[in-house]
Design an enzyme around this catalytic site. Structure first.
Site: not given
Ligand SMILES: NC(=O)c1ccc[n+]([C@@H]2O[C@H](COP(=O)([O-])OP(=O)(O)OC[C@H]3O[C@@H](n4cnc5c(N)ncnc54)[C@H](OP(=O)(O)O)[C@@H]3O)[C@@H](O)[C@H]2O)c1
Length: 323
Positions: A46, A51, A80, A113
């Site tokens: 994930d 990120y 996302k 997201h």
């Protein structure tokens, strides 16, 4: 109890029930974590544009595939659409950027997201201090996500941090239904009504922060913010008791509990021993008494860590949580 190493998704696809979370995992850490995870048997990763580790993940995946230790079709990769791209004209650009970073032709799951859009920034994310929200049209954005499935850029599409009202609205207009909801979920924040709604609608529920996100204060410190008093899910005495009974760790009890409710878990770790520990959860079962004891740990909203409690978010019509 059905022992599910894979959760069924609509259209016959399967999602590995334990995935590796990678939030707050920087490029160097993600390399170690991903190599350890692949060695141990993880196939579900994930990540997210936000990120900032998609490129490092892409490099590791590419090494494993080009050295023939893994095949692309064995992997399940989720990324996302970030909040600053919550506009119909940005979906294609952002999924293409993620695919390029990940060195993939397609992802297995592309999620929105969160339900609130913020002002557009090219790189990274707006900071909490200067966050500006914008009007957010879920239906128009969803149509663009459907086009990404048509174009072969993602096998499935889904939502994250949406509430029942918001999911239902997408479901009612969707040509391709959301096949997943990723939300904060653990033994203190069980979200029973939301889970029931999703499971009745063939939406796989993925639990983020399944261990209660014990590293959250470290993240706040790194971003110059004050620590918060957080619920200590991992060291709850009922969890310790169950762990002693089953000769398992506290983390394994927390993960197993969710798996037995047909909820996918994506614990994050950069520590190879913990990465291994977190997937070694298929050789024991919690019995009815254990499950009842853990059910009784529900705290509810007070245990929510990712509460989006920034004034601009709370004023937005799509703020998803109870105020
Ligand atoms: N959609 C969203 O909005 C959203 C929001 C948050 C998170 N997520 C996703 O969900 C993933 C998981 O959530 P999270 O990272 O917030 O929380 P989490 O998985 O509940 O907890 C991760 C923390 O627990 C520690 N840990 C991991 N395994 C452990 C074990 N066996 N024993 C003791 N401690 C352990 C980790 O430290 P070490 O790394 O040092 O082991 C890390 O500090 C994220 O990484 C991300 O992929 C999504």
């Amino acid at each position: 109890m059905a022992e599910k190493i894979f959760m069924d998704m609509p259209g016959g696809r399967k999602m590995p029930a334990v995935g590796l979370g990678t939030w707050t995992t920087d490029e160097k850490e993600v390399e170690t974590a991903l190599n350890a995870a692949f060695e141990t048997g993880y196939r579900h990763i994930d990540t997210a544009f936000l990120y900032k580790n998609e490129a490092a993940i892409g490099r590791v995946i590419n090494e494993w595939i080009s050295s023939k230790k893994l095949k692309r079709e064995d992997l399940f990769i989720t990324t996302k659409l970030p909040m600053q791209a919550m506009h119909k004209d940005r979906v294609e650009k952002f999924i293409k950027t993620s695919l390029e970073s990940l060195q993939l032709d397609y992802v297995d799951l592309y999620l929105i997201h969160g339900p609130i859009g913020t002002k557009y920034v090219e790189e990274g994310a707006p900071t909490t201090a200067n966050i500006e929200t914008v009007e957010t049209d879920h239906i128009a954005i969803w149509k663009k996500l459907e086009e990404q499935v048509d174009a072969g850029r993602t096998k499935a599409i889904g939502l994250s941090n949406f509430n029942i009202r918001q999911i239902d609205r997408v479901l009612k207009s969707a040509r391709i239904k959301p096949s997943c909801l990723q939300v904060e979920l653990n033994v203190y924040l069980q979200q029973r009504e939301l889970v029931k709604f999703c499971q009745q609608n063939d939406i796989v529920v993925v639990a983020y922060a399944p261990l209660g996100s014990p590293g959250f204060n470290e993240f706040l410190a790194k971003t110059g913010r004050e620590p918060r008093k957080l619920p200590d899910v991992l060291n709850d005495k009922t969890i310790v008791k169950a762990a002693t009974k089953h000769k398992k760790t506290n983390a394994q009890i927390l993960l197993r509990y969710l798996l037995q409710k047909n909820i996918v878990v994506i614990p994050k770790s950069i520590n190879p021993a913990r990465i291994k520990e977190n997937i070694n959860v298929f050789d024991f079962s919690l019995d009815a008494a254990d499950m009842k004891a853990l059910d009784d740990l529900e705290v509810g909203e007070g245990a929510r860590v990712f509460d989006l409690r920034v004034p601009k978010f709370m004023d937005h019509p799509e703020f998803p949580f109870p105020k």
